[in-house]
Design an enzyme around this catalytic site. Structure first.
Site, short mmCIF file in Angstrom:
data_model
loop_
_atom_site.label_atom_id
_atom_site.label_comp_id
_atom_site.label_asym_id
_atom_site.label_seq_id
_atom_site.Cartn_x
_atom_site.Cartn_y
_atom_site.Cartn_z
NE ARG A 41 2.55 11.64 1.93
CZ ARG A 41 2.27 10.37 1.63
NH1 ARG A 41 2.85 9.81 0.58
NH2 ARG A 41 1.43 9.68 2.35
CE LYS A 63 -15.78 -2.86 -0.06
NZ LYS A 63 -14.95 -3.86 -0.74
N GLY A 99 -5.95 9.70 3.34
CA GLY A 99 -6.00 10.33 2.02
C GLY A 99 -7.32 11.00 1.69
N GLY A 126 -1.91 4.95 5.37
CA GLY A 126 -1.79 3.69 6.12
C GLY A 126 -1.22 3.87 7.52
C1 3PG Z 1 2.26 6.31 1.39
O1 3PG Z 1 2.25 6.99 0.35
O2 3PG Z 1 1.23 5.87 1.92
C2 3PG Z 1 3.58 6.08 2.05
O3 3PG Z 1 4.59 6.74 1.37
C3 3PG Z 1 3.88 4.60 2.16
O4 3PG Z 1 3.91 4.02 0.89
P1 3PG Z 1 3.58 2.48 0.75
O5 3PG Z 1 2.13 2.32 1.12
O6 3PG Z 1 3.87 2.12 -0.68
O7 3PG Z 1 4.48 1.76 1.72
MG MG Z 2 0.14 3.70 1.31
#
Ligand code: 3PG
Ligand code: MG
Length: 398
Positions: free
Chosen positions: A37, A198, A355, A378
């Site tokens: 990142r 899932k 991820g 996310g």
């Molecule tokens: C992540 O690592 O997925 C992003 O930086 C967002 O972080 P968060 O899910 O804690 O909002």
């Molecule tokens: Mg996250």
């Protein structure tokens, strides 16, 4: 013409540029583990600094409870950014108020400064207007290079974009271009690979994809639920039996939308969930009661590879099997390598994210051979679900 305002139209010279980045990097013993990142945002930092802007980095770290807390300080990350950037990076122990203001006042054009974790204020996550004003007061323009935090409507990701002239940084721009290429206006046929444990966490995603892609390859533990819904015995496999109706409805929706769904036809099964557990390949009709499906088998791999040979665009989220436990990584590795080589020979465009997916592609050594690999978790999922990302919307050219 881009749908988003980018750095191309920003005049940064002599300006205080609030640059939102995602520095939510894994830490190991006080040091940054995977620096991907950080690497991704270096071009934007360099470009703004080299054009004579003052680069003021805004970022969150972890999920602090809304007060200063040493364990979630960005201070060690400032050192890591400096190291990767090859230039000094200042640090201010507060992201608003006099500490931030005086650190910024001391900056020269081209300097880089990181402000402390924005989440040390509860107001950040509430997108509180007064806090947004405090942040906005620190800059002349706002640049967002944090796609992976763009699903959050927080002060530093969304609120401030409405208070200052706002632009997408180069990493954000690359991400948006890649996502548009993959699902926005893809060259067809387009296939999606969706894996992971899932179905329940990916219902919205699959629901959106069946309407948008020509082929949907379902892998991972979630495929077991679909196999079960088709009346197959999945033994001890991970399976959300209560979602059988949902799985059948998805299959019907796919038919109606002319989307071909590919499910595993064979599997690597074992009696234990552990690395190197004794295993065998078996057709999905013949999984024994005491066995669990831990990966796809060679027939399924071949079928997926044949499907990939006929497409132009691939979007991938989620591994095929328990890829962290060899030999159950084989399906994911094999398909990853095939997708990489099709990309390298110019036959397909490939975009992957999430991820686990990135870890799997890293393990296969093919991250650099995909058209684009997103570092977002996310945000990538929400985007695949067809949701509006507030941090991205705020950058849309009007
Ligand atoms: C992540 O690592 O997925 C992003 O930086 C967002 O972080 P968060 O899910 O804690 O909002
Ligand atoms: Mg996250």
């Amino acid at each position: 013409m881009s749908l988003f305002r980018t750095l191309d139209s920003a005049d940064v010279k002599g300006k205080r540029v609030l640059l939102r980045v995602d520095l939510n990097v894994p830490m190991e013993n006080g040091k940054v583990g995977d620096a991907t990142r950080i690497e991704r945002v270096l071009p934007t930092i360099r470009e703004i600094a080299d054009k004579g802007g003052k680069v003021i980095l805004l970022a969150h770290f972890g999920r602090p409870k809304g007060g200063p807390d040493e364990a979630n300080s960005l201070r060690p990350v400032a050192a890591a950014v400096a190291e990767h950037l090859g230039r000094p990076v200042g640090f201010a122990a507060d992201c608003v108020g006099p500490v931030a203001a005086s650190a910024i006042a001391a900056m020269k054009d081209g300097d880089v400064l990181l402000l402390e974790n924005t989440r040390f204020y509860k107001a950040e996550e509430k997108n509180d207007p007064a806090f947004v004003e405090q942040l906005a007061a620190l800059g002349d323009i706002f640049v967002n290079d944090a796609f992976s935090a763009a699903h959050r409507a927080h002060a530093s990701t969304e609120g401030v974009a409405h208070k200052l002239p706002a632009f997408a940084g180069r990493a954000m721009q690359a991400e948006l271009d890649a996502l548009t290429l993959a699902l926005g206006s893809p060259v067809r046929p387009v296939a999606a690979i969706v894996g992971g444990a899932k179905v329940s966490t990916k219902l919205d995603l699959i629901g959106n994809l069946v309407k948008r892609v020509d082929i949907l390859v379902i892998g991972g533990g979630m495929a077991n639920t679909f196999l079960f819904a088709q009346g197959k015995s999945v033994g001890k496999s991970l399976c959300e039996k209560d979602l059988a109706d949902t799985a059948r409805a998805i299959i019907e929706a796919a038919k109606a939308a002319n989307c071909r769904i590919l499910l595993p036809i064979d599997a690597n099964v074992a009696k234990e969930f552990k690395a190197h557990a004794p295993s065998r390949f078996v057709d999905v009709d013949h999984v024994a009661e005491d066995e669990m499906i831990l990966d796809i088998g060679p027939k399924s791999i071949a079928e997926v590879e044949t499907a990939l040979a006929g497409i132009k665009t691939l979007v991938w989220n989620g591994p095929f099997g328990a890829f962290e436990l060899p030999p159950f990584d084989l399906g994911t590795m094999q398909v990853a390598k095939t997708a990489a080589s099709l990309t390298q020979s110019g036959k397909i465009k490939s975009v992957a994210g999430g991820g686990d997916t990135v870890s799997a592609l890293n393990a296969a050594g093919v991250v650099d051979q995909f058209t684009y690999v997103s570092t977002a978790g996310g945000a990538f999922l929400e985007w695949m679900e067809g949701k509006v990302l507030p941090g991205v919307e705020a950058l849309r050219a009007k």
